[in-house]
Design a protein around this motif. Structure first.
Motif, PDB file in Angstrom:
ATOM      1  N   ALA A  68       0.846  -1.188   0.000  1.00  0.00           N
ATOM      2  CA  ALA A  68       0.000   0.000   0.000  1.00  0.00           C
ATOM      3  C   ALA A  68       0.884   1.241   0.000  1.00  0.00           C
ATOM      4  CB  ALA A  68      -0.903  -0.015   1.230  1.00  0.00           C
ATOM      5  N   ALA A  69       0.286   2.381  -0.294  1.00  0.00           N
ATOM      6  CA  ALA A  69       1.035   3.631  -0.322  1.00  0.00           C
ATOM      7  C   ALA A  69       1.395   4.075   1.095  1.00  0.00           C
ATOM      8  CB  ALA A  69       0.218   4.717  -1.008  1.00  0.00           C
ATOM      9  N   MET A  70       2.551   4.697   1.229  1.00  0.00           N
ATOM     10  CA  MET A  70       2.986   5.232   2.516  1.00  0.00           C
ATOM     11  C   MET A  70       2.030   6.329   2.978  1.00  0.00           C
ATOM     12  SD  MET A  70       6.707   6.916   3.478  1.00  0.00           S
ATOM     13  CE  MET A  70       6.418   8.431   2.546  1.00  0.00           C
ATOM     14  N   VAL A  71       1.707   6.330   4.253  1.00  0.00           N
ATOM     15  CA  VAL A  71       0.787   7.335   4.787  1.00  0.00           C
ATOM     16  C   VAL A  71       1.571   8.598   5.159  1.00  0.00           C
ATOM     17  CG1 VAL A  71      -0.816   5.587   5.627  1.00  0.00           C
ATOM     18  CG2 VAL A  71       1.027   6.400   7.118  1.00  0.00           C
ATOM     19  N   ASN A  72       0.837   9.625   5.537  1.00  0.00           N
ATOM     20  CA  ASN A  72       1.426  10.903   5.978  1.00  0.00           C
ATOM     21  C   ASN A  72       2.310  11.531   4.903  1.00  0.00           C
ATOM     22  OD1 ASN A  72       0.226  10.532   8.499  1.00  0.00           O
ATOM     23  ND2 ASN A  72       1.997   9.377   9.263  1.00  0.00           N
ATOM     24  N   SER A  73       1.841  11.513   3.656  1.00  0.00           N
ATOM     25  CA  SER A  73       2.611  12.104   2.559  1.00  0.00           C
ATOM     26  C   SER A  73       1.931  13.322   1.950  1.00  0.00           C
ATOM     27  CB  SER A  73       2.842  11.054   1.454  1.00  0.00           C
ATOM     28  OG  SER A  73       3.758  10.071   1.876  1.00  0.00           O
ATOM     29  N   ASP A  74       0.887  13.829   2.597  1.00  0.00           N
ATOM     30  CA  ASP A  74       0.115  14.911   1.999  1.00  0.00           C
ATOM     31  C   ASP A  74       0.926  16.175   1.766  1.00  0.00           C
ATOM     32  OD1 ASP A  74      -2.002  13.206   2.058  1.00  0.00           O
ATOM     33  OD2 ASP A  74      -2.961  14.086   3.831  1.00  0.00           O
ATOM     34  N   ASP A  75       1.916  16.433   2.612  1.00  0.00           N
ATOM     35  CA  ASP A  75       2.689  17.676   2.498  1.00  0.00           C
ATOM     36  C   ASP A  75       3.949  17.524   1.644  1.00  0.00           C
ATOM     37  OD1 ASP A  75       0.892  19.002   4.152  1.00  0.00           O
ATOM     38  OD2 ASP A  75       1.966  18.421   5.973  1.00  0.00           O
ATOM     39  N   PHE A  76       4.120  16.351   1.039  1.00  0.00           N
ATOM     40  CA  PHE A  76       5.356  16.090   0.305  1.00  0.00           C
ATOM     41  C   PHE A  76       5.079  15.784  -1.169  1.00  0.00           C
ATOM     42  CE2 PHE A  76       5.997  14.784   4.711  1.00  0.00           C
ATOM     43  CZ  PHE A  76       7.155  15.473   5.045  1.00  0.00           C
ATOM     44  N   GLU A  77       6.046  16.125  -1.998  1.00  0.00           N
ATOM     45  CA  GLU A  77       6.046  15.730  -3.407  1.00  0.00           C
ATOM     46  C   GLU A  77       7.317  14.935  -3.654  1.00  0.00           C
ATOM     47  OE1 GLU A  77       5.607  19.081  -5.969  1.00  0.00           O
ATOM     48  OE2 GLU A  77       3.788  19.818  -4.961  1.00  0.00           O
ATOM     49  N   TRP A  78       7.238  13.628  -3.439  1.00  0.00           N
ATOM     50  CA  TRP A  78       8.409  12.780  -3.633  1.00  0.00           C
ATOM     51  C   TRP A  78       8.635  12.542  -5.120  1.00  0.00           C
ATOM     52  CZ3 TRP A  78      10.694  12.904   0.755  1.00  0.00           C
ATOM     53  CH2 TRP A  78       9.997  12.813   1.960  1.00  0.00           C
ATOM     54  N   ASN A  79       9.897  12.606  -5.561  1.00  0.00           N
ATOM     55  CA  ASN A  79      10.168  12.363  -6.983  1.00  0.00           C
ATOM     56  C   ASN A  79      11.385  11.478  -7.249  1.00  0.00           C
ATOM     57  OD1 ASN A  79      12.374  14.233  -6.629  1.00  0.00           O
ATOM     58  ND2 ASN A  79      10.901  15.905  -6.934  1.00  0.00           N
TER      59      ASN A  79
END
Length: 416
Positions: free
Chosen positions: A198-209
């Motif tokens: 599943a996708a990692m949680v607590n990523s709303d404030d990040f733009e991982w690239n």
């Protein structure tokens, strides 16, 4: 030459200062000449992208003997092709609907290339196989839809784990995939037992690239972080974004990756995340760089760059923008400026290494494509101007010093 020096030294003492003064003048002129050739040797520039296909090089992965796999923006749009060590180019992107939308090409442990041609899909291109065989790896078929932005692999005893930076639609996140068996062919044996998390949680404030493996079960992700408390005064609704480095924990199984800590950077943008010879990482950016040791210790490297490449001896080459008068080479964590005879003629976008030659691709201020190359073996070699003068200076000095010492011993023996 040696005979002349010997004759001067054998004359009366009042003439010997002439020989000594001449020798010191020779040393001074030699030092000036050597310093004048201190610019980086082995440099070449050509005003085109690649020999096989001209255009703007969007991404490239180099192999042995000058082979490479590249995505290029040409006159007719995006193309993806493989150029082998025999000099033959083959179009491998004809079946892809959106080459320009593909954000990465990751080279795996066996030299294969993994890309993501569409949502929920990875494709492994076995560039070392006879017919460039491919393996399509579907992920979460008929379930959640996500785009894959980058992939990194990490050895895990009997196989490999992959970590993916993903675009989940409204947010970006990270997902794990494994266990991937080795070898990567046949496909069923390699990928049949692998599952996606599943996708990692607590990523709303990040733009991982970007992602890369650091140590057993530890990964590094880079991207941008929104700071709602530092919004632009002219647009309070648009929060400022700044670079961020995240430490990720994920080792196996269906459990989603977990963000354990972050390091915020003040300025710039991280454009490269590369693994060094000792397993540590370098996050290079447009304002500075950060070295990340295996134990997680982070060290600032005050060097800005537009692109970086790791050569085959473990040195990192850091390219600035067009007009730069030097290139930085970092060895064992120590940056060293390498002066250029002429300013850098382009802004480098992507770079790579093959057979000890660094190839840097980019565009100049007029939008024209170009390729800048550096033969790393030319530094200090006899073929370079500095290397030749060093050799000439050492040889001539040895001859002169030899004659002086021989004459001195001869005089001492005569006086006994």
């Amino acid at each position: 030459m040696a005979k002349g020096w010997r004759g001067l030294l054998e004359e009366e003492s009042e003439h010997q200062w002439v020989a000594i003064s001449g020798f010191f003048v020779f040393i001074l002129l030699g030092a000036i000449a050597i310093q004048g050739t201190s610019s980086l040797p082995g440099v070449d520039y050509r005003s085109d992208g690649l020999e096989a296909v001209d255009g703007r090089v969007l991404d490239i992965v180099y192999g042995d003997s000058g082979s490479y796999t590249a995505m290029v923006l040409g006159d007719e749009g995006g193309v993806m092709f493989h150029y082998d060590d025999q000099g033959d180019a083959r179009d491998i992107g004809a079946d892809y609907e959106d080459i320009l939308g593909m954000t990465f090409m990751t080279q795996l442990h066996d030299g294969s290339i993994v890309v993501s041609p569409s949502n929920n899909t990875l494709e492994v291109i076995h560039v070392k196989s006879e017919n460039l065989q491919r393996t399509i790896v579907p992920l979460n078929e008929n379930q959640e839809s996500f785009d894959i932005l980058d992939v990194a692999e990490q050895a895990n005893g009997d196989g490999y784990h992959w970590l993916m930076a993903t675009d989940e639609g409204n947010t970006s996140s990270l997902r794990g995939f494994g266990n991937v068996a080795t070898p990567l062919q046949p496909a069923q044996a390699a990928f049949g037992g692998a599952t996606v998390t599943a996708a990692m949680v607590n990523s709303d404030d990040f733009e991982w690239n970007m992602v890369e493996a650091l140590d057993d079960g530890t990964w590094i992700a880079t991207g941008l972080m929104a700071n709602t408390f530092g919004a632009d005064e002219n647009s309070p609704a648009a929060p400022l974004k700044h670079p961020v480095i995240g430490f990720i924990s994920w080792s196996a199984g269906p459990t989603a990756p977990m963000l354990t800590s972050i390091e915020e950077l003040e300025r710039g943008e991280i454009h490269s995340l590369i693994k060094l010879e000792n397993g540590s990482l370098l996050a290079a950016g447009t304002d500075s760089a950060v070295h990340i040791a295996l134990d997680g210790t982070m060290t600032d490297v005050e060097v800005s760059s537009e692109s970086v490449a790791l050569d085959e001896k473990g040195a990192v080459w850091m390219f600035g923008s067009e007009g730069s008068t030097s290139i930085v080479r970092m060895r064992e964590g120590i940056p060293e400026k390498m002066p250029l005879a002429r300013p850098l003629p382009l802004t480098v976008e992507v770079s790579g290494v093959s057979d000890d030659v660094i190839y840097a691709h980019g565009n100049n201020q007029n939008g024209e494509t170009g390729t800048y190359s550096i033969d790393t073996l030319a530094i200090g070699s006899i073929e370079s101007g500095r290397g030749f003068l060093n050799f000439l200076f050492f040889t001539a000095s040895s001859i002169v010093m030899g004659v002086m010492v021989w004459t001195a011993f001869s005089r001492m023996r005569q006086n006994q």
